[in-house]
Scaffold this motif. Sequence first.
Motif, PDB file in Angstrom:
ATOM      1  N   ALA A 166      39.590  56.288  19.740  1.00  0.00           N
ATOM      2  CA  ALA A 166      38.436  56.597  18.883  1.00  0.00           C
ATOM      3  C   ALA A 166      38.267  55.461  17.890  1.00  0.00           C
ATOM      4  O   ALA A 166      39.188  54.659  17.668  1.00  0.00           O
ATOM      5  N   PRO A 195      28.888  60.441  20.981  1.00  0.00           N
ATOM      6  CA  PRO A 195      30.337  60.680  21.049  1.00  0.00           C
ATOM      7  C   PRO A 195      30.614  62.160  21.275  1.00  0.00           C
ATOM      8  O   PRO A 195      29.723  63.003  21.140  1.00  0.00           O
ATOM      9  N   ARG A 286      30.636  52.846  22.268  1.00  0.00           N
ATOM     10  CA  ARG A 286      30.217  53.825  23.265  1.00  0.00           C
ATOM     11  C   ARG A 286      29.923  53.157  24.603  1.00  0.00           C
ATOM     12  O   ARG A 286      30.013  53.797  25.662  1.00  0.00           O
ATOM     13  N   ASP A 291      34.753  57.088  21.913  1.00  0.00           N
ATOM     14  CA  ASP A 291      34.088  57.929  20.928  1.00  0.00           C
ATOM     15  C   ASP A 291      34.163  57.256  19.561  1.00  0.00           C
ATOM     16  O   ASP A 291      35.253  56.927  19.072  1.00  0.00           O
TER      17      ASP A 291
END
Length: 598
Positions: A166, A195, A286, A291
């Motif tokens: 992330a 996300p 992305r 995410d």
Amino acid sequence: MKARVFQKLIGKYMSDMGAEVYYQKFHPEGNQFHPLHFFSGPDSYTLLDNVSCASYGVNVAGIIRAPRGDGKESIVLVTPYDFINGGDYEALSLGITSTLFSLLARVTWLSKDIIWLVTDSRYGDYRPVAAWLTEYHSPSFKVSDLLKCGELNTADTFRRAGTVAAALVLKVDGRSERFEDTLSIYAEASNGQMPNLDLINVVNYLAVHRQGFYVKVEKVVSLLSSSWLKIIGEIFEAVGKLARTLNPDWNFGIPAADYLEGSATLASSLYSQALGIPTGPHGAFRDYQVDAITLKISPRFPPDSKTRQHDFFLRGARLLEGTIRSVNNLLEKFHQSFFLYLLTSPSKFISVGVYMIAFALLVAPLPMVAASLYIEGCKALTKSTDNPTENLKSWKWLDAAKQVFALHLLGFIVTLLPYFICQVPGQHSPRNRSIMWGTTSSSLLLITFAIIPGCSPFSSRHHGTNWAVLKSVTISAAFIGLCLMSIINFATAEIGALLLVPTCLMAQPIKPALRSRRIKSLLGAFCSMVLLTIGFPVMFFAISKGLFGEAVVGLSLGGEFWTWLESLWAWKSATYLYIGMVHLPCWLLCLCILFHPS
């Protein structure tokens, strides 16, 4: 010189914290349209011509190795900073992340590596992140001329951690208009990608219930003062109250104010996804299926207020720490929640299982109407010929397919025209380019009408195609285009269906209506003309700008529309392809049907 000194200071601070530090140099990306860029990967880009050592940027990155990890996963923390003209708010964001970084360097609970990336935002917030991700995922083994530039030692190996689980982008921007600190969440990436919803839910919960931020997402401000929307909200509120009086368990009514807020947020979310342009540097992540979101904090105190900075640093760093802890505890990537959704508030959403019903209901009539019109048109063609066998041999119904193919081919050529217009020397003004584009497109349209007489809305009845068959093939083409677009960008297909489906269904020849002079026929012809006017891309662009409170009229409309298209193709938005290759040809075919010589 100032930028290099500041970059060295940040690198030394990271090194003192025990991080592995390296510098990455990059050149700014050229904003040039190329047709093949729509089908290329995220690591392909165009460098500006005649770049020199004076025009490169430098990203500073530091990696903290997780004491409890195996080096297979990592979390990225991004801080955009202008090393030349950085302001007080950018210094605040740098202070928050540096405070958090010093804490993460000492903790023992980390199971994922931490990468702190300080990007050179002189060339925008997106490009530096995209350049770093390109090198991170697709390393280049050729020696770059950038290694000879500047005083920073960038010849060291580009260091990597594990797979990025992330990413969080932090920005402090502007003073809050409310009495509490405001946190804005930006989640839209390229071509409507979002996300995983769990990442937004984690940030929203920690910000509201732990740190006391006022969390918001973007909304269409002009809709908040809309009187007709307020009336609809009051009607829904009254219906909800009436339902609760009949049965207390029926609790579906919402206040009118919440309806206004939700509608404005929903419209903004739908428009941002349909536009296909990332709303922040998180969009670069992305593209690699990572995410990521951008967090923009607006403090309620001036940036030079020393008394409140400590509390602001503490709350901001705790928010990021809580989010990193949540991602750090995951055994696998986010996958349980939704990836396709529309936000109505920071804590409420509409999932794909709900809003796809509206799209399905919009496009469902198209194949049935196309089949009905085709049967009707074939009967008319059979009656117009004395020998039915000869009629089948002549394949007259293929005339309509030939016209549809010709106008879609024209749309394909018009879509590629900007690439050649940008090569013309001396044409740098958006207005001049838009005039050249419009003139060339109109000339090609006239040539198409001349080569294929049936395509012209002003052709004689002898050369014209049966309008029912033409409408049938047009509706079929629109149905296929919308369904294909729904796979690429659902929001674009949703808005396109709202415009294109009524236009295709209502399209009918205007001459029989004028001859009959019946109210029903005249009303249908009038509705068809209104829908065609609204559905014209330039007209709809002006209407949408008016809804967002940015009215554009007169000669500036063409230049504004060209600039908007430039932004679409610069970000490789599939919406640009949809406008040129689906919407515009179907609109021209509906225009041919409207003026058909029936």
